[in-house]
Design a protein around this motif. Structure first.
Motif, PDB file in Angstrom:
ATOM      1  N   THR A 181     -12.380 -14.212 -18.609  1.00 48.66           N
ATOM      2  CA  THR A 181     -11.439 -14.716 -17.625  1.00 48.66           C
ATOM      3  C   THR A 181     -12.149 -15.167 -16.360  1.00 48.66           C
ATOM      4  N   GLY A 182     -11.358 -15.713 -15.466  1.00 45.50           N
ATOM      5  CA  GLY A 182     -11.839 -15.966 -14.121  1.00 45.50           C
ATOM      6  C   GLY A 182     -11.737 -14.685 -13.310  1.00 45.50           C
ATOM      7  N   ASP A 183     -11.377 -14.818 -12.063  1.00 43.81           N
ATOM      8  CA  ASP A 183     -11.250 -13.638 -11.214  1.00 43.81           C
ATOM      9  C   ASP A 183     -10.174 -12.701 -11.743  1.00 43.81           C
ATOM     10  N   VAL A 184     -10.439 -11.412 -11.631  1.00 48.54           N
ATOM     11  CA  VAL A 184      -9.486 -10.383 -12.030  1.00 48.54           C
ATOM     12  C   VAL A 184      -8.869  -9.787 -10.772  1.00 48.54           C
ATOM     13  N   ARG A 185      -7.544  -9.843 -10.690  1.00 39.32           N
ATOM     14  CA  ARG A 185      -6.832  -9.238  -9.556  1.00 39.32           C
ATOM     15  C   ARG A 185      -6.366  -7.846  -9.955  1.00 39.32           C
ATOM     16  N   VAL A 186      -6.793  -6.862  -9.188  1.00 43.72           N
ATOM     17  CA  VAL A 186      -6.421  -5.480  -9.470  1.00 43.72           C
ATOM     18  C   VAL A 186      -5.463  -4.995  -8.399  1.00 43.72           C
ATOM     19  N   GLU A 187      -4.301  -4.520  -8.823  1.00 51.08           N
ATOM     20  CA  GLU A 187      -3.325  -3.929  -7.913  1.00 51.08           C
ATOM     21  C   GLU A 187      -3.265  -2.433  -8.164  1.00 51.08           C
ATOM     22  N   ARG A 188      -3.492  -1.659  -7.120  1.00 50.87           N
ATOM     23  CA  ARG A 188      -3.411  -0.209  -7.240  1.00 50.87           C
ATOM     24  C   ARG A 188      -1.942   0.209  -7.215  1.00 50.87           C
ATOM     25  N   LEU A 189      -1.552   1.017  -8.183  1.00 48.35           N
ATOM     26  CA  LEU A 189      -0.150   1.375  -8.346  1.00 48.35           C
ATOM     27  C   LEU A 189       0.139   2.849  -8.070  1.00 48.35           C
ATOM     28  N   SER A 190      -0.897   3.653  -7.912  1.00 53.34           N
ATOM     29  CA  SER A 190      -0.687   5.093  -7.745  1.00 53.34           C
ATOM     30  C   SER A 190       0.152   5.419  -6.522  1.00 53.34           C
ATOM     31  N   TRP A 196       6.998   5.296 -10.755  1.00 51.03           N
ATOM     32  CA  TRP A 196       6.848   6.427 -11.670  1.00 51.03           C
ATOM     33  C   TRP A 196       7.997   7.425 -11.551  1.00 51.03           C
ATOM     34  N   GLY A 197       8.840   7.247 -10.559  1.00 45.80           N
ATOM     35  CA  GLY A 197       9.914   8.190 -10.341  1.00 45.80           C
ATOM     36  C   GLY A 197       9.446   9.488  -9.736  1.00 45.80           C
ATOM     37  N   LYS A 198       8.217   9.489  -9.202  1.00 42.85           N
ATOM     38  CA  LYS A 198       7.639  10.687  -8.593  1.00 42.85           C
ATOM     39  C   LYS A 198       6.315  10.304  -7.944  1.00 42.85           C
ATOM     40  N   ASP A 199       5.777  11.196  -7.129  1.00 41.45           N
ATOM     41  CA  ASP A 199       4.445  11.000  -6.578  1.00 41.45           C
ATOM     42  C   ASP A 199       3.408  11.296  -7.650  1.00 41.45           C
ATOM     43  N   VAL A 200       2.351  10.485  -7.697  1.00 35.02           N
ATOM     44  CA  VAL A 200       1.255  10.716  -8.637  1.00 35.02           C
ATOM     45  C   VAL A 200      -0.056  10.690  -7.866  1.00 35.02           C
ATOM     46  N   GLY A 201      -1.050  11.409  -8.393  1.00 37.24           N
ATOM     47  CA  GLY A 201      -2.326  11.486  -7.701  1.00 37.24           C
ATOM     48  C   GLY A 201      -3.480  10.917  -8.483  1.00 37.24           C
ATOM     49  N   ASP A 202      -3.239  10.432  -9.698  1.00 38.08           N
ATOM     50  CA  ASP A 202      -4.331   9.900 -10.497  1.00 38.08           C
ATOM     51  C   ASP A 202      -4.423   8.382 -10.338  1.00 38.08           C
ATOM     52  N   GLU A 203      -5.316   7.756 -11.075  1.00 41.96           N
ATOM     53  CA  GLU A 203      -5.566   6.316 -10.927  1.00 41.96           C
ATOM     54  C   GLU A 203      -4.633   5.521 -11.831  1.00 41.96           C
ATOM     55  N   ARG A 204      -3.820   4.676 -11.222  1.00 42.39           N
ATOM     56  CA  ARG A 204      -2.938   3.786 -11.972  1.00 42.39           C
ATOM     57  C   ARG A 204      -3.021   2.403 -11.321  1.00 42.39           C
ATOM     58  N   TYR A 205      -3.094   1.381 -12.145  1.00 43.03           N
ATOM     59  CA  TYR A 205      -3.338   0.053 -11.593  1.00 43.03           C
ATOM     60  C   TYR A 205      -2.870  -1.008 -12.591  1.00 43.03           C
TER      61      TYR A 205
END
Length: 212
Positions: A181-190, A196-205
């Motif tokens: 691919t070309g550039d990869v756009r990463v959005e952090r979702l944590s 998620w319907g709750k607070d999360v502390g791990d890595e989600r993106y």
């Protein structure tokens, strides 16, 4: 569509684990980020999907689609959807959920979906790639399912905050996508608890990348 944090304890979907996904299908949507029944959770995913998928009406391939919750959002936003999941029970629920919409669902392996020569504008995959034996090879296969200018929309993560954890870190997925691919756009979702319907502390993106 799977939830990685549940896959740790054996309740993901379309992954190579010894789980009876047909048995899990009946209550799969009870999780807030599976069924998207809560209006705030649903709106959070709809907003993200609108920014990830093409603006124009497009053909979207939802791999490991589960009960079709993200497929439904894509269809509501005007896209034509093909979903694939290895669980017949999940596929039955997805078909019912999207009855009357421009959508088709197939029973099959997300790593090698049974779509023949059909090509797509977007490959949408949530919480599936991390569990496949050779993610790099799978991505190359999925690349061949995209039309010129098509895009990957990959929602992934690393579940758990202490060892052992499971998942695929964003930097590893970015490296796997780079040759394709070309550039990869990463959005952090944590940080967005609404997803998620709750607070999360791990890595989600989410990693969004247009193919070359």
């Amino acid at each position: 569509m799977t939830n990685g944090e549940h896959a740790i304890t054996g309740t993901g979907t379309d992954v190579g684990m010894d789980v009876d996904w047909d048995a899990a299908a009946a209550d799969f949507d009870d999780e807030p980020d599976h069924g998207l029944r809560d209006p705030e959770v649903r709106q959070a995913w709809a907003s993200r999907m609108r920014s990830w998928l093409p603006e124009r009406v497009s053909d979207v391939l939802d791999l490991g689609c589960g009960t079709g919750s993200l497929s439904l959002i894509a269809a509501e936003q005007g896209h034509r959807v093909t979903g694939v999941d290895r669980s017949p029970a999940m596929v039955d629920l997805a078909r019912a959920k999207l009855a009357g919409r421009d959508a088709a669902f197939l029973v099959g392996d997300a790593a090698a979906p049974p779509v023949g020569e059909e090509r797509f504008d977007a490959v949408l995959v949530r919480h599936v790639l991390w569990a496949l034996p050779d993610p790099g090879r799978v991505l190359r296969h999925w690349r061949g399912l995209l039309r010129p200018g098509g895009r990957f929309v990959l929602v992934e993560g690393v579940w758990g905050t202490t060892a052992p954890t499971v998942g695929i870190p964003a930097d590893r997925l970015t490296a796997l996508l780079a040759p394709l691919t070309g550039d990869v756009r990463v959005e952090r979702l944590s940080e967005d608890a609404r997803l998620w319907g709750k607070d999360v502390g791990d890595e989600r993106y989410a990693a969004v990348a247009v193919v070359r």
